[in-house]
Design an enzyme around this catalytic site. Sequence first.
Site, PDB file in Angstrom:
ATOM      1  N   ASP A  65     -15.599 -10.934 -39.927  1.00  0.00           N
ATOM      2  CA  ASP A  65     -16.498 -12.043 -40.238  1.00  0.00           C
ATOM      3  C   ASP A  65     -16.143 -13.219 -39.338  1.00  0.00           C
ATOM      4  O   ASP A  65     -14.960 -13.597 -39.235  1.00  0.00           O
ATOM      5  CB  ASP A  65     -16.368 -12.467 -41.704  1.00  0.00           C
ATOM      6  CG  ASP A  65     -16.997 -11.466 -42.656  1.00  0.00           C
ATOM      7  OD1 ASP A  65     -17.524 -10.440 -42.178  1.00  0.00           O
ATOM      8  OD2 ASP A  65     -16.959 -11.710 -43.873  1.00  0.00           O
ATOM      9  N   HIS A 116     -24.507 -13.036 -40.860  1.00  0.00           N
ATOM     10  CA  HIS A 116     -23.650 -13.538 -41.942  1.00  0.00           C
ATOM     11  C   HIS A 116     -24.201 -14.846 -42.515  1.00  0.00           C
ATOM     12  O   HIS A 116     -23.443 -15.655 -43.034  1.00  0.00           O
ATOM     13  CB  HIS A 116     -22.227 -13.736 -41.406  1.00  0.00           C
ATOM     14  CG  HIS A 116     -21.160 -13.886 -42.447  1.00  0.00           C
ATOM     15  ND1 HIS A 116     -21.182 -13.232 -43.657  1.00  0.00           N
ATOM     16  CD2 HIS A 116     -20.006 -14.625 -42.441  1.00  0.00           C
ATOM     17  CE1 HIS A 116     -20.107 -13.564 -44.352  1.00  0.00           C
ATOM     18  NE2 HIS A 116     -19.373 -14.402 -43.636  1.00  0.00           N
ATOM     19  N   HIS A 120     -23.783 -20.406 -44.172  1.00  0.00           N
ATOM     20  CA  HIS A 120     -22.708 -19.902 -45.034  1.00  0.00           C
ATOM     21  C   HIS A 120     -22.792 -20.463 -46.460  1.00  0.00           C
ATOM     22  O   HIS A 120     -21.797 -20.940 -47.016  1.00  0.00           O
ATOM     23  CB  HIS A 120     -21.333 -20.224 -44.433  1.00  0.00           C
ATOM     24  CG  HIS A 120     -20.264 -19.245 -44.827  1.00  0.00           C
ATOM     25  ND1 HIS A 120     -19.469 -19.424 -45.937  1.00  0.00           N
ATOM     26  CD2 HIS A 120     -19.855 -18.076 -44.261  1.00  0.00           C
ATOM     27  CE1 HIS A 120     -18.618 -18.409 -46.047  1.00  0.00           C
ATOM     28  NE2 HIS A 120     -18.830 -17.573 -45.037  1.00  0.00           N
ATOM     29  N   HIS A 210     -11.123 -11.024 -40.517  1.00  0.00           N
ATOM     30  CA  HIS A 210     -11.752 -12.258 -40.048  1.00  0.00           C
ATOM     31  C   HIS A 210     -11.332 -12.501 -38.601  1.00  0.00           C
ATOM     32  O   HIS A 210     -10.153 -12.305 -38.263  1.00  0.00           O
ATOM     33  CB  HIS A 210     -11.353 -13.449 -40.933  1.00  0.00           C
ATOM     34  CG  HIS A 210     -11.854 -13.324 -42.335  1.00  0.00           C
ATOM     35  ND1 HIS A 210     -11.186 -12.599 -43.284  1.00  0.00           N
ATOM     36  CD2 HIS A 210     -12.984 -13.809 -42.923  1.00  0.00           C
ATOM     37  CE1 HIS A 210     -11.867 -12.650 -44.420  1.00  0.00           C
ATOM     38  NE2 HIS A 210     -12.958 -13.367 -44.231  1.00  0.00           N
TER      39      HIS A 210
END
Length: 258
Positions: A65, A116, A120, A210
Amino acid sequence: MRKTYYRNDINITVRLLIVLCIALVFLVYVSVKTTGNIAAVFSPTKELPIYSVETPEKKIAISFDAAWGNEYTNDILDTLDKYKVKSTFFLVGFWADKYPEDVKEIAKRGHDVGNHSTTHPNMPQLSPEKMAEELNTTGQKIEELIGKKPTLFRPPFGDYNDNLIRTCRENGYYVIQWDVDSLDWKELGVQPVVDRVTRNVRNGSIVLFHNNAKYIKEYLPLVIERLQESGYEIVPISELIYKENFMMDNTGRQIQVK
């Protein structure tokens, strides 16, 4: 005497019904707070993202991510090249805006580029219209940069509800979670990440990393080496999941239906 017993039985029944009604109202309230959709409370099936895939093959996927920072992105790409591994990167819109050349490089080296979200947010708190906006704004940015629209979406914070799964499906996305969390964001050191990942994977696992985790340059080679030594082939999520003729079990494991 019989009338007294009869009245007592009625009173007990009424009290039980009242308690059951209160319990039902409470359960509905909790479910609505969780799903954000009262229709979903009474839905016969709950929508689930893909946490893992049922497969007889020793195939797994690792994913990254990307929301903040790019300090280690090139190191990750070089490590993946070294071990001939293709992976999946889930990009937030503002990250793609800030590091467009990295987006192009990820795609150029043959990795999945997933969506994604744009800002966010906690997606279940949004209306379906806002969810679609979060999806399509970043989807368009990625497509403009690499010439290909993403079809994989990972919800920020891993939070989802039925509305989000349906909205993603309507906009051409598979919603992807994970069944192995490296917990690299906790910055516990190298060995805890290596142990956690290698001890918990199984056929069809999806691992969460990540891109800007503190020790990623040290633990990523070790994880890949251990997985490959154990006979696992690491593939992009787009090659791991089933695109059609599948069902989901109650753990979010995708099962092919023949």
